[in-house]
Design an enzyme around this catalytic site. Structure first.
Site, PDB file in Angstrom:
ATOM      1  N   SER A   1      -9.285   5.700   0.674  1.00  0.00           N
ATOM      2  CA  SER A   1      -8.932   5.256  -0.678  1.00  0.00           C
ATOM      3  C   SER A   1      -8.683   3.753  -0.833  1.00  0.00           C
ATOM      4  O   SER A   1      -8.070   3.337  -1.801  1.00  0.00           O
ATOM      5  CB  SER A   1      -7.676   6.008  -1.150  1.00  0.00           C
ATOM      6  OG  SER A   1      -6.599   5.768  -0.266  1.00  0.00           O
TER       7      SER A   1
ATOM      8  N   GLY B   1      -2.550  10.200   7.604  1.00  0.00           N
ATOM      9  CA  GLY B   1      -1.343  10.960   7.324  1.00  0.00           C
ATOM     10  C   GLY B   1      -0.374  10.960   8.486  1.00  0.00           C
ATOM     11  O   GLY B   1      -0.641  10.388   9.560  1.00  0.00           O
TER      12      GLY B   1
ATOM     13  N   TYR C   1       0.441  10.497   1.620  1.00  0.00           N
ATOM     14  CA  TYR C   1       1.530  10.110   0.720  1.00  0.00           C
ATOM     15  C   TYR C   1       1.690  11.086  -0.453  1.00  0.00           C
ATOM     16  O   TYR C   1       2.706  11.791  -0.563  1.00  0.00           O
ATOM     17  CB  TYR C   1       1.271   8.685   0.227  1.00  0.00           C
ATOM     18  CG  TYR C   1       2.243   8.151  -0.797  1.00  0.00           C
ATOM     19  CD1 TYR C   1       3.616   8.394  -0.689  1.00  0.00           C
ATOM     20  CD2 TYR C   1       1.803   7.375  -1.864  1.00  0.00           C
ATOM     21  CE1 TYR C   1       4.507   7.881  -1.626  1.00  0.00           C
ATOM     22  CE2 TYR C   1       2.678   6.856  -2.790  1.00  0.00           C
ATOM     23  CZ  TYR C   1       4.026   7.114  -2.677  1.00  0.00           C
ATOM     24  OH  TYR C   1       4.903   6.607  -3.599  1.00  0.00           O
TER      25      TYR C   1
ATOM     26  N   GLY D   1     -12.563  -9.697 -10.488  1.00  0.00           N
ATOM     27  CA  GLY D   1     -12.681  -8.300 -10.878  1.00  0.00           C
ATOM     28  C   GLY D   1     -11.403  -7.620 -11.299  1.00  0.00           C
ATOM     29  O   GLY D   1     -11.400  -6.408 -11.502  1.00  0.00           O
TER      30      GLY D   1
ATOM     31  N   TYR E   1     -15.390   3.155  -3.738  1.00  0.00           N
ATOM     32  CA  TYR E   1     -14.351   4.191  -3.743  1.00  0.00           C
ATOM     33  C   TYR E   1     -14.419   5.004  -5.028  1.00  0.00           C
ATOM     34  O   TYR E   1     -14.478   6.239  -5.011  1.00  0.00           O
ATOM     35  CB  TYR E   1     -12.976   3.544  -3.576  1.00  0.00           C
ATOM     36  CG  TYR E   1     -11.827   4.443  -3.945  1.00  0.00           C
ATOM     37  CD1 TYR E   1     -11.592   5.629  -3.242  1.00  0.00           C
ATOM     38  CD2 TYR E   1     -10.970   4.119  -5.008  1.00  0.00           C
ATOM     39  CE1 TYR E   1     -10.528   6.459  -3.582  1.00  0.00           C
ATOM     40  CE2 TYR E   1      -9.917   4.946  -5.341  1.00  0.00           C
ATOM     41  CZ  TYR E   1      -9.708   6.114  -4.631  1.00  0.00           C
ATOM     42  OH  TYR E   1      -8.664   6.939  -4.973  1.00  0.00           O
TER      43      TYR E   1
ATOM     44  N   ILE F   1       1.446 -13.504  -6.556  1.00  0.00           N
ATOM     45  CA  ILE F   1       1.010 -13.123  -7.904  1.00  0.00           C
ATOM     46  C   ILE F   1      -0.373 -13.736  -8.099  1.00  0.00           C
ATOM     47  O   ILE F   1      -0.522 -14.957  -8.071  1.00  0.00           O
ATOM     48  CB  ILE F   1       1.974 -13.632  -8.993  1.00  0.00           C
ATOM     49  CG1 ILE F   1       3.361 -13.005  -8.823  1.00  0.00           C
ATOM     50  CG2 ILE F   1       1.421 -13.357 -10.381  1.00  0.00           C
ATOM     51  CD1 ILE F   1       4.396 -13.520  -9.814  1.00  0.00           C
TER      52      ILE F   1
ATOM     53  N   ALA G   1      -9.227  11.988   1.645  1.00  0.00           N
ATOM     54  CA  ALA G   1     -10.213  10.964   1.278  1.00  0.00           C
ATOM     55  C   ALA G   1      -9.737   9.611   1.767  1.00  0.00           C
ATOM     56  O   ALA G   1      -8.533   9.380   1.919  1.00  0.00           O
ATOM     57  CB  ALA G   1     -10.419  10.916  -0.239  1.00  0.00           C
TER      58      ALA G   1
ATOM     59  N   ASN H   1      -1.798   4.240 -10.042  1.00  0.00           N
ATOM     60  CA  ASN H   1      -0.891   3.887  -8.948  1.00  0.00           C
ATOM     61  C   ASN H   1       0.275   4.859  -8.805  1.00  0.00           C
ATOM     62  O   ASN H   1       1.092   5.003  -9.710  1.00  0.00           O
ATOM     63  CB  ASN H   1      -0.326   2.477  -9.169  1.00  0.00           C
ATOM     64  CG  ASN H   1      -1.421   1.432  -9.209  1.00  0.00           C
ATOM     65  OD1 ASN H   1      -2.142   1.248  -8.246  1.00  0.00           O
ATOM     66  ND2 ASN H   1      -1.558   0.762 -10.347  1.00  0.00           N
TER      67      ASN H   1
ATOM     68  N   HIS I   1      -0.454  -1.563  -1.512  1.00  0.00           N
ATOM     69  CA  HIS I   1       0.113  -1.240  -2.820  1.00  0.00           C
ATOM     70  C   HIS I   1       1.225  -2.223  -3.186  1.00  0.00           C
ATOM     71  O   HIS I   1       2.021  -2.622  -2.336  1.00  0.00           O
ATOM     72  CB  HIS I   1       0.637   0.186  -2.828  1.00  0.00           C
ATOM     73  CG  HIS I   1      -0.443   1.213  -2.675  1.00  0.00           C
ATOM     74  ND1 HIS I   1      -0.189   2.546  -2.455  1.00  0.00           N
ATOM     75  CD2 HIS I   1      -1.795   1.095  -2.710  1.00  0.00           C
ATOM     76  CE1 HIS I   1      -1.334   3.205  -2.361  1.00  0.00           C
ATOM     77  NE2 HIS I   1      -2.316   2.346  -2.515  1.00  0.00           N
TER      78      HIS I   1
END
Length: 330
Positions: free
Chosen positions: A76, A36, A11, A283, A140, A206, A74, A169, A188
C-alpha cells in the site's frame, strides 16, 4: 461459521479482528507477516502464509468453516508502487485473483474489501462521491481499482457478493492500548509528526503552504482506525443480510489541514514540534476528502471518534507505551 481476515495482522486488519472478537465472532487470520505483526492479532486462529500459495489456502479453507472474507492483504505504499508496479500487480491483483478462486472453490460468497480513495485519482469535485470518475494516478490505486473490477466479474459469474470500502487515511490506535500503528518505513503523517516528541526526528516537514486552502496547507481525510474497523463489520452485516454488491466511501466530509494536525499534536503531546516548510511535492492535490453519506445511509455507519485530539491522543498513547512498536513487547 468463521470470518477469514486476510492481512489481519496489519494495522487496520488487526483493529477489525479486535472488533470482530468483541462481537464474539469466530475469526481466522491469514497474514504473511511481511508487513503485519503476530502480536497485533489478539485472538482467533492465525495462519502465517501467502494468499497466492494455493496449497496453503486449501489448508485454511479446508480446516475452517468460513462464511465470509474481509480482505486487507495488499501492498500500500504509493511511492513504492510507482517504482515497482510489478510487485503491486503481483501481490495485490494476482493475490486477490487467487483468493477469489479459492472462495469460489469452497462456496464462500461474501467478501468485504478494504479499497482506497486513491481509485479516484485527481478528484473532479470534493467531497468525492461513489459515482465520480475513477482514474488512478499511481500504480497502487490502479491495482485496487483492478481488484474491485475483478470482484464485479466474480459476482456476475459466480454470485460472489462484495462490499468495497474506499477511504484515505487511517489514524489512531485502539482504546485498549494493545494494538496500534507500526510501519517500517513510516510514511503516514500523524505517526511521523509524533516521532518528534518521541525524539526520533528533530522536526516535521510541511510540503508547501501556498495551496488554496484556509491556512495554505493540504487538506486530507483522517478517520480513526476503530471507526474504519466498525465500517468493515457493518459491511459484513449488510452482506449477511442479503445485500447486493456495493461501493462505499468512508470519509470525514470536511478533512483536516497539515497545520491543523500539527497543532493538535502539539496540544496533545505538550511538545513544541518544530515544523519546516519546503517546496510542494509533485502531484499533491490541495483537498482530498470523501463523502460518506451513502455509507451512513445504507450501512448505518457513524464515526464515534471524529475529534482530531481524540484520534491523535489514542495514537500518542500507543507510541508512548510502545516507542519501538511491537518490538517493545518482545
Amino acid at each position: 461459521m468463521a470470518i477469514l481476515v486476510t492481512g489481519g495482522a496489519g494495522y487496520i486488519g488487526s483493529h477489525t479482528v479486535a472488533e470482530l472478537l468483541a462481537r464474539d465472532e469466530q475469526v481466522v487470520v491469514v497474514d504473511s507477516l511481511a508487513q503485519g505483526h503476530r502480536e497485533a492479532v489478539l485472538g482467533g486462529k492465525l495462519y502465517v502464509g501467502d494468499i497466492r500459495d494455493g496449497a496453503f489456502m486449501d489448508q485454511v479453507f479446508g480446516e475452517n468453516d468460513i462464511d465470509a472474507v474481509i480482505h486487507f492483504a495488499a501492498n500500500s505504499l504509493v511511492g513504492e508502487s510507482m517504482l515497482n508496479p510489478g510487485k503491486y500487480f503481483d501481490n495485490n491483483v494476482y493475490g486477490t485473483l487467487c483468493l477469489l478462486e479459492k472462495m469460489n472453490k469452497y462456496g464462500v460468497k461474501k467478501i468485504v474489501f478494504s479499497s482506497t480513495a486513491a481509485t479516484y485519482g485527481e478528484p473532479e469535485r470534493v467531497p468525492i462521491e461513489e459515482t465520480d470518475r475513477t482514474d488512478p494516478t499511481n500504480a497502487y490505486g490502479e491495482t485496487k481499482l483492478a481488484m474491485e473490477r475483478m470482484m464485479r466479474w466474480f459476482d456476475s459469474a459466480h454470485d460472489v457478493k462484495f462490499v468495497s470500502l474506499r477511504y484515505f487515511n487511517a489514524a489512531g490506535a485502539h482504546e485498549n492500548g494493545l494494538i496500534g500503528e507500526d510501519h517500517d518505513p513510516e510514511t503516514h503523517l500523524i505517526p511521523v509528526i509524533l516521532q518528534v516528541p518521541l525524539g526520533k526526528r528533530a522536526h516535521v516537514g510541511i510540503y508547501g503552504e501556498d495551496y488554496p486552502t484556509e491556512d495554505g496547507t493540504c487538506i486530507r481525510d483522517y478517520l480513526h482506525v476503530s471507526d474504519l474497523a466498525d465500517a468493515h463489520v457493518l459491511a459484513l452485516k449488510r452482506l449477511r443480510e442479503g445485500g447486493e454488491s456495493a461501493v462505499y466511501n468512508l470519509g470525514s466530509g470536511t478533512g483536516f489541514s497539515v497545520k491543523q494536525i500539527i497543532e493538535a499534536a502539539r496540544r496533545v503531546t505538550g511538545h513544541p514540534i518544530p515544523a519546516v516548510v519546503s517546496e510542494r511535492r509533485a502531484g499533491d492535490p490541495a483537498v482530498l476528502i470523501a463523502s460518506s453519506a451513502k455509507a451512513k445511509r445504507e450501512l448505518g455507519w457513524q464515526p464515534k471518534r471524529e475529534s482530531l485530539d481524540v484520534i491523535i491522543g489514542s495514537a500518542w498513547n500507543w507510541f508512548k507505551n510502545n516507542p519501538g512498536g511491537y518490538e517493545s513487547k518482545e
